[in-house]
Design a protein around this motif. Structure first.
Motif, PDB file in Angstrom:
ATOM      1  N   SER A 133       0.845  -1.340  -0.068  1.00 19.85           N
ATOM      2  CA  SER A 133       0.192  -0.014  -0.088  1.00 19.85           C
ATOM      3  C   SER A 133       1.070   1.199   0.077  1.00 19.85           C
ATOM      4  CB  SER A 133      -0.852  -0.041   1.172  1.00 19.85           C
ATOM      5  OG  SER A 133      -0.283  -0.049   2.360  1.00 19.85           O
ATOM      6  N   GLY A 134       1.928   1.465   0.519  1.00 22.94           N
ATOM      7  CA  GLY A 134       2.797   2.426   0.792  1.00 22.94           C
ATOM      8  C   GLY A 134       3.455   2.581  -0.792  1.00 22.94           C
ATOM      9  N   VAL A 135       3.760   1.618  -1.343  1.00 19.94           N
ATOM     10  CA  VAL A 135       4.212   1.683  -2.695  1.00 19.94           C
ATOM     11  C   VAL A 135       3.472   2.313  -3.645  1.00 19.94           C
ATOM     12  CG1 VAL A 135       5.044   0.475  -4.873  1.00 19.94           C
ATOM     13  CG2 VAL A 135       5.946   0.051  -2.541  1.00 19.94           C
ATOM     14  N   ALA A 136       2.050   1.691  -3.421  1.00 18.37           N
ATOM     15  CA  ALA A 136       0.754   2.361  -4.139  1.00 18.37           C
ATOM     16  C   ALA A 136       0.622   3.604  -3.997  1.00 18.37           C
ATOM     17  CB  ALA A 136      -0.430   1.404  -4.007  1.00 18.37           C
ATOM     18  N   VAL A 137       0.748   4.150  -2.995  1.00 21.40           N
ATOM     19  CA  VAL A 137       0.381   5.595  -2.488  1.00 21.40           C
ATOM     20  C   VAL A 137       1.603   6.503  -3.266  1.00 21.40           C
ATOM     21  CG1 VAL A 137       0.548   7.209  -0.374  1.00 21.40           C
ATOM     22  CG2 VAL A 137      -0.824   4.969  -0.368  1.00 21.40           C
ATOM     23  N   ALA A 138       2.815   6.015  -2.844  1.00 22.65           N
ATOM     24  CA  ALA A 138       3.945   6.775  -3.281  1.00 22.65           C
ATOM     25  C   ALA A 138       3.822   7.026  -5.093  1.00 22.65           C
ATOM     26  CB  ALA A 138       5.266   6.075  -3.140  1.00 22.65           C
ATOM     27  N   LEU A 139       3.580   5.854  -5.626  1.00 24.01           N
ATOM     28  CA  LEU A 139       3.270   5.801  -7.164  1.00 24.01           C
ATOM     29  C   LEU A 139       2.250   6.932  -7.498  1.00 24.01           C
ATOM     30  CD1 LEU A 139       3.988   2.280  -8.303  1.00 24.01           C
ATOM     31  CD2 LEU A 139       4.949   4.152  -9.218  1.00 24.01           C
ATOM     32  N   SER A 140       0.967   6.793  -6.915  1.00 28.26           N
ATOM     33  CA  SER A 140       0.032   7.612  -6.965  1.00 28.26           C
ATOM     34  C   SER A 140       0.296   9.066  -7.107  1.00 28.26           C
ATOM     35  CB  SER A 140      -1.292   7.355  -6.052  1.00 28.26           C
ATOM     36  OG  SER A 140      -1.356   5.968  -5.979  1.00 28.26           O
TER      37      SER A 140
END
Lengths: 108, 184
Positions: free
Chosen positions: A88-95
């Motif tokens: 989820s951290g990676v997804a948030v950073a990418l977004s």
């Protein structure tokens, strides 16, 4: 008796009064006489690109250790709270990155 | 803004065929070369400019062979001098075939106008053989050393010295009609 000319003085005068020779016409004539750069046609460029791609694919097929790399991939995945949090951290950073880049492109 | 060196521009022309870089080289060296060729051709502007143009085109074609041991301007002068000698050789052969008088005119040199020293001297220099003319111009006008002249003209050092000495003597004689105090 004829007095000898001072050649050094004469040439010094010449140097000091050398006329300005304008370059524009001369430059144009030189430029137009230079050999023209050879431009490749679109057809030959496409052929070169395709040939290079085929050679590249052939080399990759023969020498790239695809099977070895595939064998190293994990076969089983265990979902733990930590891995979920990381994902989820990676997804948030990418977004966030995508949002920022789109904003900067719009120049708002 | 820092200007690119001749060597950097030559590198770009040799590797990328960059016409813009060659333009800069032409702009930088054209005036001196054209002036020298005018002096060598009796101030024949169109002939001098044709020879200068041919010099730059030859230089462009052969730029890959430029070693960088000498100055680019010296290399240009070498090409220009060879073209000049070749031009006069062809003209001489043509005159021989036509049966014209080959000897230089023996009429005394008179000054044309008081403010055209360049043309007057160019006419006087035309009485000298091409080798002496070039050696004298490079020595007295461009103030090059004997060794530099020797490299440009590709002749032995002794020949350069002799050409300069004889050229000076002949020029003194040719200009003897110029009145004292005329401008010297």
């Amino acid at each position: 008796m004829t007095k000898e000319l001072d050649l050094n003085n004469l040439f010094s005068q010449l140097r000091d009064s050398e006329p300005e020779l304008h370059e524009s016409v001369f430059l144009h004539s030189v430029r137009s006489a230079l050999p023209v750069k050879k431009h490749r046609s679109t057809g030959s460029e496409t052929a070169i690109t395709l040939a290079a791609a085929a050679i590249g694919c052939g080399l990759a097929y023969n020498y790239f250790p695809a099977a070895e790399l595939l064998s190293q991939l994990p076969r089983q995945f265990t979902i733990t709270p930590l891995s979920l949090l990381s994902l989820s951290g990676v997804a948030v950073a990418l977004s966030g990155l995508i949002y920022l880049s789109s904003e900067s492109e719009l120049d708002l | 803004m820092v200007e690119a060196t001749d060597q950097a521009l030559i590198q770009r022309v040799a590797t990328l065929n960059c016409h813009d870089s060659f333009d800069v080289l032409v702009r930088r060296h054209q005036a001196a070369l054209r002036y020298s060729l005018r002096q060598m051709t009796g101030w024949d502007q169109s002939l001098a400019d044709d020879l200068a143009q041919e010099t730059f085109i030859k230089a462009y074609r052969a730029i890959g062979s430029f070693q960088g041991n000498a100055k680019f301007s010296s290399w240009l002068y070498r090409i220009g001098y060879n073209l000049l000698v070749s031009h006069f050789r062809i003209a001489r052969n043509r005159e021989l075939t036509a049966g014209d008088d080959l000897t230089n005119s023996t009429a005394p040199i008179t000054r044309f106008t008081s403010n055209d020293l360049h043309k007057d001297l160019a006419h006087a220099l035309l009485r000298l053989p091409a080798q002496q003319r070039m050696a004298l111009h490079l020595h007295l006008h461009k103030q090059l050393t004997h060794q530099e002249i020797c490299n440009i003209m590709e002749i032995p050092l002794g020949t350069v010295k002799t050409a300069i000495r004889r050229g000076k003597e002949t020029l003194q004689e040719e200009l003897s009609s110029w009145k004292d105090g005329d401008m010297l």
